[in-house]
Design a protein around this motif. Structure first.
Motif, PDB file in Angstrom:
ATOM      1  N   LEU A   1      -5.766  -8.419   5.246  1.00  0.00           N
ATOM      2  CA  LEU A   1      -5.563  -7.280   6.148  1.00  0.00           C
ATOM      3  C   LEU A   1      -6.703  -7.205   7.154  1.00  0.00           C
ATOM      4  O   LEU A   1      -7.869  -7.281   6.766  1.00  0.00           O
TER       5      LEU A   1
ATOM      6  N   GLY B   1     -14.101 -11.588  -1.703  1.00  0.00           N
ATOM      7  CA  GLY B   1     -12.873 -11.840  -2.483  1.00  0.00           C
ATOM      8  C   GLY B   1     -12.894 -13.163  -3.241  1.00  0.00           C
ATOM      9  O   GLY B   1     -11.869 -13.594  -3.775  1.00  0.00           O
TER      10      GLY B   1
ATOM     11  N   THR C   1      -1.118  -4.575  -4.436  1.00  0.00           N
ATOM     12  CA  THR C   1      -1.711  -5.240  -3.269  1.00  0.00           C
ATOM     13  C   THR C   1      -2.482  -6.501  -3.651  1.00  0.00           C
ATOM     14  O   THR C   1      -2.336  -7.547  -3.015  1.00  0.00           O
ATOM     15  N   GLU C   2      -3.314  -6.369  -4.699  1.00  0.00           N
ATOM     16  CA  GLU C   2      -4.213  -7.482  -5.031  1.00  0.00           C
ATOM     17  C   GLU C   2      -3.470  -8.730  -5.518  1.00  0.00           C
ATOM     18  O   GLU C   2      -4.040  -9.803  -5.603  1.00  0.00           O
TER      19      GLU C   2
ATOM     20  N   LEU D   1       0.811  -1.215   0.000  1.00  0.00           N
ATOM     21  CA  LEU D   1       0.000   0.000   0.000  1.00  0.00           C
ATOM     22  C   LEU D   1       0.848   1.270   0.000  1.00  0.00           C
ATOM     23  O   LEU D   1       0.329   2.366   0.120  1.00  0.00           O
TER      24      LEU D   1
ATOM     25  N   VAL E   1      -2.289 -11.389   0.503  1.00  0.00           N
ATOM     26  CA  VAL E   1      -2.234 -11.148   1.949  1.00  0.00           C
ATOM     27  C   VAL E   1      -3.638 -10.773   2.421  1.00  0.00           C
ATOM     28  O   VAL E   1      -4.465 -10.323   1.635  1.00  0.00           O
TER      29      VAL E   1
ATOM     30  N   CYS F   1      -9.884 -16.243   1.477  1.00  0.00           N
ATOM     31  CA  CYS F   1      -9.080 -16.077   0.260  1.00  0.00           C
ATOM     32  C   CYS F   1      -7.771 -16.874   0.328  1.00  0.00           C
ATOM     33  O   CYS F   1      -6.928 -16.750  -0.558  1.00  0.00           O
TER      34      CYS F   1
END
Lengths: 577, 349
Positions: free
Chosen positions: B83, B103, B76-77, B52, B81, B152
């Motif tokens: 969050l 997701g 990020t995508e 980010l 990971v 995910c």
């Protein structure tokens, strides 16, 4: 398992050797700076900036034309009537501000800290005059108070007066009359903002003053008013801006102000340069008022502390005081809304056949079409600009959003001139290109069509959407964006699946407000409408200025009804708070 | 192979270094805390791992994927990971089921529903699948946020002060549940916090971060008992610095008397030298003494004991006592079996 070891290592940096900076080196550095700025700005950045620049083009074009344009008649205007225009504008603006203050502040105090019968009704009813365009109030009162109106006729028959020389009567067709009319429809701004400020005030301040021997009235002057001064100044500045922007009322009363001067200079002499110069003077005045409004709104109110002001201040008025309060509220409501509305309804009933036969549906459709396009376009642009700012919260994007929001401070007449300048240039260019290819030019493709009106409304009202969408975005936690991105839903998906559903309500309200404002807007439509094209306000204005308001009464009522929509929303919002 | 491998991570804000050459590795199934004062750069590390931030350098591997290097800063995508935030970050316009499925758009509908059902069963909230976030308690919302991320199948979960909004009464129960859940799933996690109790309760190892650098990384017990720097010693709890002289391999002599030394570092070779040791309040006790100049200046009754404050050579320390000592002169005694001390060589005897 491994240990995490950290530590800063001494990095030996080679310091640049001092050298003489030549002009060439300076130029290279400047070029490098520009290149680095453009590298930093992504395509998305530039897109946002471009949109903002497009939306502010009318303003820049106006200043450009004011500086560069010839303005054949401006020199003459400057030497003869410009002083009067400015003085009249100042008198009007300050008179309206003062009168609206005298009405709005006492009403705000009564509604926020006093308890009396009928208060719950007046709380929302006193906002109704906002729905009434000032020129409609002016027309109805002129009909009532003129020499040939029912009030003077009745007075003459009661007292046996034969001519105007036999008595004195308030001349409504004057700057004082215009000020009064404008104050009657604009006081709700002060009423609403100052009331909110009184409600936020910490009751403990007044309680402390009461224990120190101050009467409720003295507490009002010595505590409540000073504490609410920021809201008072900001709301008065707003009222002054609105009165400076007014065109129809002053034009009808033949009061020469800067707005009427812009209108006459363009439609009377087709002198774009002079109109731009006059408009620029107004814009500067507007920006000064806007600065005052923003400055005061930005300040935190002294003594307003949500945590400690749980206990609300409330005076239970005695019977005598209640009657006085009730009469004062009723008087304002009757003068500012009931009488003009009743006159319009009366006309509409009496002249229904004539009103209906004048193609009112076509004009209403024209207004709806323009308002709908302006509302949708403004909302779409605003969402795009805010989304870009959300994803890239850099100063350039913040500046873009501010730039795109400057239009709201610009009066309709001025905006019309600002839009005309670039559109006329584009029309001329298109025709020249067409002719250079041996084709016949399309004529006034942009400046002579409803595109010009839509653009003017879009630029003027996009600030409403910006404010609303921005406020909505601020309520969305940034963590939602981050989480969404970690799950592969970034970019357009983030906008469509997360942001739009969350800002939907306020976006709809904003588009509705823009629709309503656009439906009511008169001066820009008057100046920019194509030949033989009418909107509802231009149709009503045309008949009213020809002393035939009764024929356009149905249209006028429609405008008022549309104007009631945001007030209903506002009242729902106040109730929910 | 480490699930997360950070090498020489550097982050700057407006040309000011915030993270300085930071290294950190997290093993499969391991929960590590980034613990430190506010402004120390904890959340910045988390954001850098999540992708980010833009102005970042160094190397980061998540699983077997290189996500950050000189030439690469994977979005990020694409980092896989999860969050978890303190405000839960549940989408308020979506139901619990829709949140968990958010997701999983790439999966067929049946598989998606199966995964959601499985995830909700893990946290025993299957009956709440049709509810909206605002209809759930804070703890329930945080559980949903965690299984939404777990759905995910991320390589690692990143927790940003994730428990600080939970009512203290239920916080440690939730922390224990989440820890069990992560251990059952063999999921690694990086947990950012400034709350020592949370870090101790949730994590296998704790990295103490100060001014953009890791001062020490170890288990909670070892950090507390064997701090390696003055900052770590003081940050993990108040104490008293005491100048002592090494008398033998297991003895220190001081103004407060003989102190038994059972620390990790050998002091055998330092006999005769002066060292400063850091004593925790539980190493100390007070005794009445008429001829002492030390006085209890403040006292607070906290139920099972008194918390007495004494001033000693410019240092202030709170000591637990069974009786009230307010305004009385006392002697400070050190427990004979001091096993947990931090040793530091003074600049001058």
């Amino acid at each position: 398992m491994s240990l995490g070891i950290s530590g800063s290592e001494a990095v030996a940096e080679t310091l640049p050797q001092p050298q003489k900076i030549t002009e060439h080196a300076k130029g290279s550095r400047l070029a490098a700076l520009v290149v680095s700025i453009f590298r930093t700005l992504s395509k998305v950045h530039l897109g946002g900036l471009l949109l903002a620049v497009l939306l502010s083009t009318p303003l820049f074009a106006l200043f450009y034309e004011a500086i560069v344009g010839e303005g054949e008649s401006f020199e003459y205007i400057k030497q003869t009537v410009l002083g009067d225009y400015i003085v009249n504008t100042l008198i009007l603006v300050f008179s309206v501000g003062f009168l609206a203050l005298l009405i709005g502040v006492p009403l705000a105090w009564l509604m926020s800290v006093c308890e009396f019968k009928g208060k719950s009704f007046f709380k929302w009813a006193l906002v109704l005059p906002l729905a009434m365009p000032a020129y409609l109030v002016a027309y109805t009162y002129t009909d009532l108070l003129d020499y040939a109106g029912p009030i003077q006729i009745a007075l003459r028959s009661w007292f046996g007066w034969q001519s105007p020389n036999d008595y004195w009567f308030f001349d409504i067709r004057s700057i004082e009359g215009a000020s009064l009319m404008l104050a009657l429809v604009l006081y709700p701004y002060i009423y609403l903002m100052v009331r909110a400020s009184f409600l936020e005030q910490n009751a403990a301040l007044t309680h402390a003053a009461r224990t120190l021997g101050q009467s409720p009235l003295r507490c009002f002057f010595k505590v409540s008013l000073p504490v609410a001064r920021n809201a008072i100044i900001a709301s008065v500045a707003l009222v002054m801006m609105e009165s400076m922007a007014d065109f129809a009322t002053v034009h009808y009363f033949a009061v020469s102000t800067l707005t009427t001067a812009v209108y006459d200079t363009w439609l009377g002499h087709y002198d774009l340069g002079s109109a731009a110069k006059l408009s620029s003077i107004m814009v500067l005045g507007m920006f000064m008022l806007l600065y005052v409004e923003r400055l005061q709104n930005g300040k935190k109110q002294t003594g307003a502390d949500a945590k400690v002001s749980q206990q609300k201040l409330m005076y239970q008025l005695s019977t005598k005081q209640s009657i006085i309060a009730f009469c004062f509220c009723s008087l304002i409501l009757i003068i500012a809304f009931v009488v003009p509305a009743a006159v319009l309804v009366g006309y509409a009933l009496d002249y229904y056949a004539e009103s209906w036969s004048t193609g009112i549906m076509t004009y209403a459709f024209n207004s709806i079409l323009i308002a709908a396009i302006a509302a949708i376009a403004a909302l779409a642009l605003s969402v795009v600009l805010n989304f870009i700012l959300r994803c890239r919260p850099y100063p350039a994007q913040k500046f873009s959003l501010k730039l795109a929001s400057t239009g709201y401070a610009i009066p309709g007449t001025v905006m019309a001139i600002g839009v005309l300048i670039p559109l006329s240039f584009l029309d001329t260019s298109i025709n020249e290109i067409a002719e250079s290819f041996g084709m016949q030019g399309p004529g006034l493709l942009l400046s002579g069509s409803i595109i010009a009106i839509i653009l003017a409304h879009l630029v003027r009202f996009v600030a409403i959407a910006n404010k609303s969408v921005e406020a909505s975005y601020m309520k969305i936690s940034p963590s939602l964006d981050m989480v969404s991105k970690t799950m592969g839903q970034g970019g357009v998906k983030l906008l469509s699946k997360v942001h739009l559903p969350l800002i939907r309500k306020s976006a709809l309200v904003a588009s509705l407000l823009i629709f309503v404002e656009s439906m009511k807007e008169l001066p820009a439509a008057l100046l920019l409408r194509p030949f033989d094209f009418q909107t509802l306000p231009t149709y009503v204005y045309q008949f009213a200025s020809d002393e035939q308001l009764e024929i356009a009464a149905l249209g006028a009522i429609l405008i008022v009804l549309v104007g009631l929509v945001p007030l209903i929303l506002l009242n729902r919002s106040i109730d929910s708070h | 192979m480490s699930v997360l491998n950070i090498q020489n991570l550097e982050v700057s804000y407006q040309n000011q270094p915030v993270i300085k050459k930071l290294n950190l590795q997290i093993e499969p199934g391991e929960i590590v805390a980034l613990f430190g004062p506010s402004g120390g750069g904890k959340s910045t590390v988390l954001k850098a791992v999540a992708g980010l931030l833009e102005d970042v350098s160094g190397t980061v591997n998540i699983g077997d994927t290189l996500v950050l290097s000189d030439k690469l800063n994977l979005p990020t995508e694409k980092r896989n990971v999860g969050l978890i935030f303190q405000d839960y970050a549940l989408f308020p316009h979506l139901t619990v089921e829709e949140n968990v499925a958010f997701g999983l758009g790439h999966l067929p509908k049946e598989e998606r529903l199966e995964r959601v059902t499985e995830m909700l069963a893990l946290i025993k909230l299957s009956s709440s699948r049709g509810k909206y976030p605002h209809q759930l308690s804070g703890g329930q919302q945080q559980r949903i946020a965690i299984v939404r991320a777990l759905a995910c199948k991320p390589n690692i979960l990143l927790f940003d002060e994730a428990f600080s909004n939970i009512d203290p009464q239920f916080r440690f129960e939730l922390i224990a549940d989440i820890r069990t859940l992560l251990k059952d799933q063999n999921t690694s996690a990086l947990f950012v916090t400034h709350n020592q109790d949370e870090a101790f309760a949730f994590c296998d190892r704790i990295a103490v971060l100060n001014e953009g650098q890791i001062e020490q990384i170890d288990t909670a017990e070892r950090l507390f008992n064997y701090p390696k720097t003055r900052f770590v010693a003081e940050f993990l709890g108040e104490g008293l610095w005491l100048r002592t002289q090494v008398a033998s391999a297991h003895r220190l002599s001081s103004e407060l008397g003989e102190i038994a030394y059972c620390g990790e570092s050998s002091i055998e070779s330092m006999v005769g030298q002066y060292v400063d040791i850091y004593l925790r309040p539980h190493h100390l006790r007070l005794e009445f003494s008429l001829d002492s100049k030390i006085k209890v200046t403040k006292e607070r009754f906290v139920g099972q004991y008194f918390e007495s404050t004494i001033e000693w050579f410019g240092q202030s320390i709170k000591v637990r006592t069974v009786y009230s000592f307010l305004d009385k002169t006392v002697k400070i005694k050190v427990d004979t079996n001091v096993s947990a001390v931090f040793l530091e060589h003074p600049s001058a005897p």
